[in-house]
Design an enzyme around this catalytic site. Sequence first.
Site, short mmCIF file in Angstrom:
data_model
loop_
_atom_site.label_atom_id
_atom_site.label_comp_id
_atom_site.label_asym_id
_atom_site.label_seq_id
_atom_site.Cartn_x
_atom_site.Cartn_y
_atom_site.Cartn_z
N ASN A 1 4.30 4.64 -1.36
CA ASN A 1 4.92 3.66 -3.04
C ASN A 1 3.80 4.66 -3.91
O ASN A 1 4.24 4.70 -4.99
CB ASN A 1 3.81 2.46 -2.33
CG ASN A 1 4.74 0.64 -2.24
OD1 ASN A 1 5.86 1.82 -1.70
ND2 ASN A 1 3.87 0.02 -1.79
N ALA B 1 -5.01 7.08 -2.32
CA ALA B 1 -6.28 6.99 -1.64
C ALA B 1 -5.59 7.97 -0.76
O ALA B 1 -7.48 8.73 -0.66
CB ALA B 1 -6.14 5.49 -1.79
N ARG C 1 0.74 -8.64 -16.61
CA ARG C 1 1.18 -8.44 -16.19
C ARG C 1 2.37 -9.73 -15.57
O ARG C 1 3.65 -9.76 -15.54
CB ARG C 1 1.72 -8.03 -14.73
CG ARG C 1 1.75 -5.99 -15.49
CD ARG C 1 1.75 -4.99 -14.27
NE ARG C 1 2.27 -4.07 -14.96
CZ ARG C 1 1.89 -2.62 -13.64
NH1 ARG C 1 1.93 -3.15 -12.44
NH2 ARG C 1 2.95 -1.79 -14.11
N GLU D 1 0.11 9.94 8.36
CA GLU D 1 1.27 8.98 7.80
C GLU D 1 2.31 8.77 8.31
O GLU D 1 3.36 9.24 9.20
CB GLU D 1 2.18 9.94 6.02
CG GLU D 1 3.52 10.15 6.00
CD GLU D 1 3.53 7.87 5.04
OE1 GLU D 1 4.09 7.19 5.52
OE2 GLU D 1 1.63 8.19 3.93
N GLY E 1 4.26 7.24 -12.61
CA GLY E 1 3.28 7.98 -12.94
C GLY E 1 2.37 8.08 -14.23
O GLY E 1 2.11 9.21 -15.11
N GLU F 1 -4.21 0.20 -1.93
CA GLU F 1 -3.72 -1.75 -1.93
C GLU F 1 -3.75 -1.92 -0.88
O GLU F 1 -3.50 -3.34 -0.83
CB GLU F 1 -2.33 -1.19 -2.47
CG GLU F 1 -1.15 -3.01 -2.34
CD GLU F 1 -0.34 -2.74 -2.92
OE1 GLU F 1 1.28 -3.40 -2.90
OE2 GLU F 1 0.93 -1.06 -3.00
#
Length: 500
Positions: free
Chosen positions: A76, A48, A327, A68, A82, A467
């Site tokens: 993550n 993002a 999942r 960062e 990928g 997230e």
Amino acid sequence: MKGRREFLKLGAGVAAMGATLPLAAAQCGQTPDWHSEYDVVIIGSGFAGLAAAVEAKKLGAKRVVVFEKMGVYGGNSTLNAGQACFAGTDLQKKLGIEDNANLMVLDQLKAGRGLASEALLRASAELGPYVYQLTLDCGSKYRDHIITTGGTSATRSHQVIERSGAGFIQPLLKTAREMGVETYNRHKFDHLIRDEKGRVIGVEIRRGYHFGKEESGDVIQVRATRGVLMATGGFGYNISFRQAQDPTLTSEVGCTNAKGATGDGLIEMLAAGATPVHLSHIQSGPWASPDEGGFGYGAGFALYNFPHSIAVDRTTGQRFMDEIADRKTRADLELQRRDKDGKPNPALLIVPKAEAKNDPSMEKVLKYNVAWEFDSVEALAKHFDVPLKPLKQQIADWNRYVDEGHDPQFGKRMDAGRGIKLTAPFIVQRLWPKVHYCQGGVQINPKAEVIAAATGQPIAGLYAAGEVTGGVHGVSRLGGCATPECLAFGIIAARSMMEA
């Protein structure tokens, strides 16, 4: 400086109670001691954050910065397999796959069990072709093979050749820097700074921070003239916080996340009055192996092989699930595999080597003892103490299902397996879920604006993507759908800031 930090914390607590008072120095009549100024300030260097940085520069932003907190970039995002689900790409058309954004949204709504946001899912899915092209333009290279992931009605998971998120992160980071984006690691976000009207106008950053040493580094204030994007990821590695949301997620359940996934940005936004959504919906990956740490190699191996393989209970020798269900369905069923004393008894994924060898992950899982090779059913059963007769019958039944094109046991999509039968030699991996993705976070609208709990309106100047946001996927996120969502909402946030 200490006094200013105390005002920041005080303001955060007041805002959380729904008051309209701003945070930080402006609250006490002081002008923040700005260290630097940017059009766009981005916290977090994952999908993002980097997508937002590239898009903001494309739209004409003069100064863009990415902070960062860890020593390396990507968070993550570098640790996944990928994969990215896009609908309606040229590669799908080349392979004869019919798909569209609406079908992708419907699949995700079904997995979300009534709690997913159609508006947010649609915003992400419809931007998919643009996101896909942007990654190509930045230098990402995709495999010609598209993967079938669980819970989908069309094959749409595009995979970069590196088979990890680094295949997206490295090209995005390189492109962002070439475009003039400033990037700084070991810079930890501490607090939001708001003006007298409550608009977010900057951030407090701990420069020179070292993970685990919370007071390390020195504190600076950075101004954002167009907006602040929070792209700080989830809280999967914050065991006490995640267990408070879901008491079953004890330390017994491993985690695929980077250790920096502790929810700092989320917690600060909640303190500043953002609306929390679905914090208890925390997804575990059903493809994980208990025989390695973190995400590991087993995830990629299982993801590739689930469509044409079977997962069996070691106690019964029988299948217990649709291997390509969503999942949550699979992870919940896997966690139920226990021995007579109630201790974990991981299921077995049994894969035909003839097909597994076509994927490079097979060499890795064998090399690092994450999977084992067996020349016969008898050898497999003896090694894992599985009852031989029912296991033989299950394999025979499965091969009949392949011939008939129908799975009467669990209704698995047999076309996904491409007619591949389960024959010796076998490669076998153990399965035990690991905490992987936090569905919950702060509420955003389709413009990536963060919504205040007290008013239901956007918090001016504050955006979030990835997230750290909640409500997008509902109860269960489909595999391969976080990557495009993170990328899409990073792009949307950049567009929103540049239009403001």
